[in-house]
Motif scaffolding. Structure first.
Motif, PDB file in Angstrom:
ATOM      1  N   UNK A 269       0.847  -1.191   0.000  1.00  0.00           N
ATOM      2  CA  UNK A 269       0.000   0.000   0.000  1.00  0.00           C
ATOM      3  C   UNK A 269       0.883   1.242   0.000  1.00  0.00           C
ATOM      4  N   UNK A 270       0.612   2.134  -0.951  1.00  0.00           N
ATOM      5  CA  UNK A 270       1.272   3.434  -1.038  1.00  0.00           C
ATOM      6  C   UNK A 270       0.224   4.469  -0.645  1.00  0.00           C
ATOM      7  N   UNK A 271       0.559   5.350   0.292  1.00  0.00           N
ATOM      8  CA  UNK A 271      -0.447   6.302   0.760  1.00  0.00           C
ATOM      9  C   UNK A 271       0.175   7.672   0.986  1.00  0.00           C
ATOM     10  N   UNK A 272      -0.524   8.692   0.486  1.00  0.00           N
ATOM     11  CA  UNK A 272      -0.138  10.083   0.697  1.00  0.00           C
ATOM     12  C   UNK A 272      -1.320  10.816   1.299  1.00  0.00           C
ATOM     13  N   UNK A 273      -1.114  11.420   2.471  1.00  0.00           N
ATOM     14  CA  UNK A 273      -2.172  12.170   3.143  1.00  0.00           C
ATOM     15  C   UNK A 273      -1.691  13.591   3.367  1.00  0.00           C
ATOM     16  N   UNK A 274      -2.508  14.551   2.915  1.00  0.00           N
ATOM     17  CA  UNK A 274      -2.170  15.972   3.041  1.00  0.00           C
ATOM     18  C   UNK A 274      -3.413  16.716   3.512  1.00  0.00           C
ATOM     19  N   UNK A 275      -3.643  16.715   4.819  1.00  0.00           N
ATOM     20  CA  UNK A 275      -4.865  17.293   5.370  1.00  0.00           C
ATOM     21  C   UNK A 275      -4.922  18.809   5.294  1.00  0.00           C
ATOM     22  N   UNK A 276      -3.764  19.480   5.149  1.00  0.00           N
ATOM     23  CA  UNK A 276      -3.786  20.947   5.061  1.00  0.00           C
ATOM     24  C   UNK A 276      -3.610  21.457   3.638  1.00  0.00           C
ATOM     25  N   UNK A 277      -3.718  20.561   2.655  1.00  0.00           N
ATOM     26  CA  UNK A 277      -3.658  20.979   1.251  1.00  0.00           C
ATOM     27  C   UNK A 277      -2.390  21.725   0.921  1.00  0.00           C
ATOM     28  N   UNK A 278      -2.525  22.967   0.510  1.00  0.00           N
ATOM     29  CA  UNK A 278      -1.366  23.781   0.156  1.00  0.00           C
ATOM     30  C   UNK A 278      -0.755  24.465   1.375  1.00  0.00           C
ATOM     31  N   UNK A 279      -1.129  24.009   2.558  1.00  0.00           N
ATOM     32  CA  UNK A 279      -0.630  24.615   3.795  1.00  0.00           C
ATOM     33  C   UNK A 279       0.839  24.331   4.026  1.00  0.00           C
ATOM     34  N   UNK A 280       1.310  24.675   5.196  1.00  0.00           N
ATOM     35  CA  UNK A 280       2.750  24.581   5.459  1.00  0.00           C
ATOM     36  C   UNK A 280       3.271  23.153   5.633  1.00  0.00           C
ATOM     37  N   UNK A 281       2.390  22.203   5.971  1.00  0.00           N
ATOM     38  CA  UNK A 281       2.849  20.844   6.239  1.00  0.00           C
ATOM     39  C   UNK A 281       2.977  20.022   4.958  1.00  0.00           C
TER      40      UNK A 281
END
Length: 186
Positions: free
Chosen positions: A51-63
């Motif tokens: 499983x390959x997973x990318x999570x970006x809860x702040x979108x274009x935010x700083x994280x």
């Protein structure tokens, strides 16, 4: 003079009312928020599911996105792949994948490899017979380090320039989601 003022007031009210009317065009397809791209790779000849997973809860935010890869891929192996898109800012998480499939004419996934140690083949198509790419095969070659970039394009030009063969170079359209996954082939 009074009649000119009255005409101007009435005209202003008409213009204001017209600009606030219900005849304004509605947005037909609101853009969905995609926070998570998940790719599940199942080896066709047995072995571990990766499983390959990318999570970006702040979108274009700083994280930066959180990237995880559950294990190494095996050289000279064919995997069946399925890509899932989620909005994990709501509870329960909203699965966006079905909408992409329903609007397959307007979407296509692209799978690009940095070191050409793997390749993909589309397994699903839209109503015109052009690829969507939710389901695919991934074939590994020799051992080494690789990076897979998964890109979902909205309104790609599926009419040529090898776009239907997975070449993102002339896809045009807009990027709905993109994630890169470093992994090892052994």
């Amino acid at each position: 003079m009074k009649s000119i003022k009255h005409i101007l007031v009435v005209a202003s009210i008409i213009i204001l009312a017209a600009s606030c009317s219900d005849d304004d065009p509605e947005v037909v397809n609101e853009e969905e928020l995609i926070t998570t791209v998940s790719v599940v790779l199942t080896p066709q000849s047995g072995g571990n599911i990766i499983t390959l997973k990318s999570t970006d809860l702040d979108g274009d935010g700083p994280n930066e996105p959180e990237i995880s890869v559950s294990g190494n891929l095996t050289a000279n192996t064919i995997y069946t792949g399925v890509t899932t898109l989620l909005n994990e800012t709501v509870n329960p998480a909203e699965n966006i994948t079905a909408e992409v499939e329903e609007e397959g004419i307007d979407h296509q996934f692209f799978y690009a490899f940095k070191n050409s140690l793997a390749s993909t083949t589309y397994l699903d198509t839209d109503e015109n017979g052009d690829p969507i790419g939710i389901k695919f095969t991934l074939t590994t070659a020799s051992a080494g380090s690789e990076v897979l970039t998964v890109t979902l394009i909205h309104l790609p030009d599926k009419n040529g320039n090898n776009v239907v063969n997975g070449d993102i170079t002339n896809a045009n359209g807009g990027t709905d989601a993109e994630a890169s996954f470093p992994f090892t082939i052994e």
